[in-house]
Design a protein around this motif. Structure first.
Motif, short mmCIF file in Angstrom:
data_model
loop_
_atom_site.label_atom_id
_atom_site.label_comp_id
_atom_site.label_asym_id
_atom_site.label_seq_id
_atom_site.Cartn_x
_atom_site.Cartn_y
_atom_site.Cartn_z
N UNK A 197 -1.45 5.09 -9.65
CA UNK A 197 -1.04 4.28 -8.38
C UNK A 197 -1.63 3.22 -9.61
N UNK A 198 -0.57 1.90 -9.46
CA UNK A 198 -1.18 0.72 -8.95
C UNK A 198 -1.63 -0.18 -8.26
N UNK A 199 -2.41 -1.24 -7.80
CA UNK A 199 -2.89 -1.82 -6.90
C UNK A 199 -2.20 -2.32 -5.89
N UNK A 200 -0.94 -2.30 -6.09
CA UNK A 200 0.13 -1.98 -4.54
C UNK A 200 0.26 -0.62 -3.40
N UNK A 201 0.73 0.03 -4.78
CA UNK A 201 1.09 1.88 -4.31
C UNK A 201 -0.44 2.61 -3.52
N UNK A 202 -1.83 1.36 -4.02
CA UNK A 202 -3.24 1.60 -2.99
C UNK A 202 -2.92 1.01 -2.43
N UNK A 203 -2.45 -0.11 -1.92
CA UNK A 203 -2.90 -0.88 -0.68
C UNK A 203 -1.68 -0.54 0.70
N UNK A 204 -0.46 0.96 0.09
CA UNK A 204 -0.28 0.76 0.72
C UNK A 204 -0.74 2.53 1.73
N UNK A 205 -1.77 3.31 0.23
CA UNK A 205 -2.28 4.34 1.04
C UNK A 205 -3.58 3.91 1.60
N UNK A 206 -3.70 2.54 1.21
CA UNK A 206 -4.89 2.43 2.75
C UNK A 206 -4.62 2.27 3.91
N UNK A 207 -3.53 1.43 3.70
CA UNK A 207 -2.55 1.88 5.40
C UNK A 207 -2.36 2.93 5.56
N UNK A 208 -1.94 4.04 5.39
CA UNK A 208 -1.12 5.08 5.45
C UNK A 208 -2.41 5.67 5.99
N UNK A 209 -3.66 5.78 5.55
CA UNK A 209 -5.13 5.88 5.77
C UNK A 209 -6.19 5.42 7.89
N UNK A 210 -5.20 4.51 8.05
CA UNK A 210 -5.46 3.53 8.15
C UNK A 210 -5.59 4.16 9.52
N UNK A 211 -3.52 3.93 9.65
CA UNK A 211 -3.12 4.45 10.34
C UNK A 211 -3.29 5.92 11.28
N UNK A 212 -3.62 6.99 10.06
CA UNK A 212 -4.16 8.40 10.32
C UNK A 212 -5.60 7.43 11.46
#
Length: 352
Positions: A333-348
């Protein structure tokens, strides 16, 4: 996934169990309570020890040994919260198809466990919702020259190829496609991600912030698919994406990231249920240490999840290699992918 135990004898249970191996009590899952319960017959209904004040019936697919979920005895529906989303199922008179369908339904129930725990919208076909969550589970046509069923999503309908439930065929495709991971549950998590893109991004006015992270979804999907199959991902894809397939189109980047988010939450819950603590003795390295002592479904910040996830994956991958098996989580998980996962967490979380 959490751990369950029999209310009659305290035996530890698996989510899929239909009978306690110690005391032989029948078992049923109560989705509204999130409990796998020992049940006793009570006339034409069942009494659940996890909810003794109510009466239940098994989902009708219990009779096909394809479901262990229950509905309240007074409910109009005869199908459980997971099975009622099926619009089409294969011809079950064929024993081989029946066996494959049972595997598909087992994976789908694990999907719905997560969706319900995260309190995501799951409108059924009879709910009156304009775009319900619907599954067509289809077998390939008997004519081998006819087009095969392709797993995919289209306007709220998830088509699932029954062929994917065959272990040998799924492994053949995984190897042919150069994929490090391919499972029934992974398919469900990915395809349902497309459905939630419609519900949580498109319908909630989040397109600008989505495009900032994932790219412009208005790019021609057919051209992107053809380009991906012809040339594959760019050489530096691992610096920005969770998987090679995520590079194909922003929609697929979202769906792949969504699937990984569900992987993380569900696995961390199970690790917490076992009281997993990671603390390597070879060196003092805080990044390699964690104690999963929180509910990942309720974590406020995504950093809590990722700080536990990375050490956990280091440990389980090493355990798998000790058995001569591939990595359990074969991804970086590179930082850019982690940022996308964090965005999904926020949306959820905002949806909750």
């Amino acid at each position: 996934m959490q751990l369950f135990k029999c209310q009659n004898c305290a035996q530890v249970l698996y989510f899929e169990n239909t009978r306690c191996e110690r005391c032989a009590c029948a078992l049923g899952y109560l989705p509204e309570r999130g409990a796998l319960s020992a049940v006793e017959p009570d006339g034409e209904t069942w009494r659940a020890m996890a909810d003794p004040g109510a009466s239940y019936r098994f989902c009708v697919n219990w009779e096909k040994r394809a479901c262990n979920w229950m509905v309240e005895a007074g409910a109009i529906e005869c199908l459980c919260l997971a099975c009622r989303h099926n619009r089409v199922i294969p011809d079950l008179s064929d024993p081989e198809r029946l066996a494959l369908w049972r595997k598909v339904e087992e994976a789908k129930r694990r999907l719905f466990y997560s969706l319900l725990k995260l309190r995501l919208p799951t409108p059924s076909p009879d709910s009156g919702d304009a775009e319900p969550l619907v599954f067509d589970i289809l077998a390939d046509p008997p004519d081998r020259s006819a087009p095969k069923v392709m797993t995919g999503h289209d306007n709220g309908v998830i088509t699932f190829s029954l062929t994917e439930a065959g272990d040998a065929e799924r492994e053949r495709v995984r190897t042919a496609m150069g994929e490090p991971y391919r499972t029934l549950l992974g398919h469900f998590r990915h395809e349902v991600g497309h459905y939630y893109w419609d519900r949580l991004i498109r319908d909630r006015g989040r397109l600008d912030e989505f495009r900032h992270l994932f790219g412009d979804e208005r790019a021609d999907y057919g051209e992107a698919l053809q380009r991906h199959h012809q040339t594959g991902p760019t050489a530096d894809w691992q610096d920005r994406f969770v998987s090679a397939y995520a590079t194909m189109h922003p929609w697929e980047d979202w769906a792949e990231s969504w699937a990984h988010y569900l992987h993380i939450v569900d696995t961390l819950e199970m690790a917490g249920a076992f009281g997993v603590r990671i603390s390597p003795e070879v060196a003092e390295a805080p990044a390699m240490e964690t104690e999963v002592d929180f509910d990942p479904h309720r974590a406020r910040g995504f950093q809590t999840l990722i700080d536990a996830w990375l050490p956990l994956t280091y440990a389980v991958n090493c355990l798998n290699r000790s058995m001569g098996q591939p990595d359990l989580y074969p991804f970086v998980l590179p930082p850019a992918a982690i940022a996308k996962l964090e965005y999904i967490h926020t949306v959820v979380r905002e949806q909750r």
